[in-house]
Scaffold this active site. Structure first.
Site, PDB file in Angstrom:
ATOM      1  CE1 TYR A   1      -5.596  -1.650  10.215  1.00  0.00           C
ATOM      2  CE2 TYR A   1      -7.484  -0.539  11.193  1.00  0.00           C
ATOM      3  CZ  TYR A   1      -6.149  -0.547  10.858  1.00  0.00           C
ATOM      4  OH  TYR A   1      -5.358   0.534  11.149  1.00  0.00           O
TER       5      TYR A   1
ATOM      6  CB  VAL B   1       6.267  -7.483   9.217  1.00  0.00           C
ATOM      7  CG1 VAL B   1       7.101  -6.229   9.096  1.00  0.00           C
ATOM      8  CG2 VAL B   1       4.790  -7.191   9.013  1.00  0.00           C
TER       9      VAL B   1
ATOM     10  CE  LYS C   1      -0.194 -15.499   6.349  1.00  0.00           C
ATOM     11  NZ  LYS C   1      -0.052 -16.220   5.040  1.00  0.00           N
TER      12      LYS C   1
ATOM     13  CB  THR D   1      -3.082   9.906  10.538  1.00  0.00           C
ATOM     14  OG1 THR D   1      -3.015   9.627  11.934  1.00  0.00           O
ATOM     15  CG2 THR D   1      -1.893  10.763  10.151  1.00  0.00           C
TER      16      THR D   1
ATOM     17  CB  THR E   1      -0.943   0.047   1.222  1.00  0.00           C
ATOM     18  OG1 THR E   1      -0.174   0.034   2.432  1.00  0.00           O
ATOM     19  CG2 THR E   1      -1.901  -1.132   1.216  1.00  0.00           C
ATOM     20  N   GLY E   2       2.130   1.134   0.308  1.00  0.00           N
ATOM     21  CA  GLY E   2       3.000   2.306   0.326  1.00  0.00           C
ATOM     22  C   GLY E   2       3.530   2.636  -1.059  1.00  0.00           C
TER      23      GLY E   2
ATOM     24  CE  LYS F   1      -3.072  -2.056  12.884  1.00  0.00           C
ATOM     25  NZ  LYS F   1      -1.665  -1.587  12.927  1.00  0.00           N
TER      26      LYS F   1
END
Length: 305
Positions: free
Chosen positions: A128, A42, A74, A158, A20-21, A132
């Site tokens: 999600y 990761v 994951k 953000t 996504t970056g 988290k």
């Protein structure tokens, strides 16, 4: 985050699988003597010599995390385990970028850290939300079991420059629609609320939390308590862009939170942190960024590619 760490003299190893970056966001750092880029997911174990770890890994917009919900879970769970092992082995401090989605569709507002949340564990957002939540559990269990030096920040919405224009977040969606002169999409009747924190201030809070003494673990809410309805937010975007687009209302997604507003008294007490950048100021900077993106490329999607 990478820019701020480099500016204060740190050596930075940036891990990203670019799911996504965007590489262009850190392109200006390539070749810097104190910056290294490692393409890595990761979900897979890794070994690197570090003394601080910021775990910001995970798709964070509904569009992105719903595209591959199994991998999203994951990323949160296996990613946390891999980075916690690395932190424990290196005796490094590790900060978990958790989320306001911990609170689900809250029955308490504003949301404070002691609130356990109201989350659907089987819904389309669960990959999600529950990922988290599980990561936070793993962090605290590692601290209790192995003495891992943890910090947990619960980040509220953000926004700011370098966002993707196609990631499905309300800020980028509305700005792009306004700049293109298309209808502004508001889901539901627009009465649901969000609290928007400008990216510079979020990064500042994360760095302050990382710098706190061992034993200050969190969780700590990081966000701007300036609560706005989505309908009002769309009107502000239209005003700041000078758009005459009309607002179009669409069905509300499943499990979409009705209210989102942080209680930041812990952040103020522990970090001396209170956001000061107004919504108008932050949005104006973000609009300028996206306006330049649209000028450079025919579409934001092509700019991303």
């Amino acid at each position: 985050m990478c820019d701020r760490l480099i500016d204060q003299g740190d050596h930075v190893v940036c891990l990203d699988n670019f799911s996504t970056g965007r590489r262009c966001n850190i392109e200006h750092l390539i070749g810097h003597p104190r910056f290294s880029l490692v393409c890595h997911d990761v979900v897979d174990p890794l070994a690197v010599d570090v003394d601080q770890i910021y775990n910001l890994a995970c798709p964070a917009s509904p569009t992105a995390y719903s595209a591959d919900p199994v991998h999203t879970t994951k990323t949160s769970v296996l990613g946390a385990l891999n980075l916690l092992k690395l932190a424990t082995d290196r005796n490094a401090r590790i900060l978990q970028a958790s989320t306001s989605e911990i609170y689900g569709d809250p029955q308490v507002s504003p949301q404070h850290e002691a609130y356990w949340g109201h989350v659907d564990p089987t819904g389309p957002r669960a990959c999600y939300d529950e990922g988290k939540r599980c990561a936070e559990s793993l962090f605290f269990d590692h601290a209790r079991r192995f003495g891992t030096r943890i910090k947990i920040a619960r980040i509220f919405n953000t926004y700011g420059p370098r966002m993707r224009g196609d990631d499905g977040r309300v800020t980028s969606n509305l700005i792009i629609e306004a700049l293109r002169g298309t209808e502004l999409t508001v889901y539901g009747d627009g009465s649901q609320t969000r609290s928007f924190c400008y990216v510079d201030e979020t990064v500042d809070a994360l760095m302050r939390l990382m710098a706190t003494p061992d034993g200050i673990e969190g969780p700590v809410n990081i966000g701007n308590p300036d609560e706005r309805t989505i309908g009002d937010f769309a009107t502000i975007v239209r005003r700041l862009t000078g758009s005459d687009s009309r607002i179009a209302y669409r069905p509300l997604p499943v499990d979409d939170p009705r209210r989102r507003c942080p209680d930041i008294s812990e952040a103020a007490r522990l970090l001396g942190w209170i956001p000061t950048i107004s919504l108008d100021e932050g949005l104006s900077r973000t609009i300028d960024y996206f306006r330049a993106e649209l000028v450079r490329e025919p579409t934001v999607r092509e700019a991303v590619a």
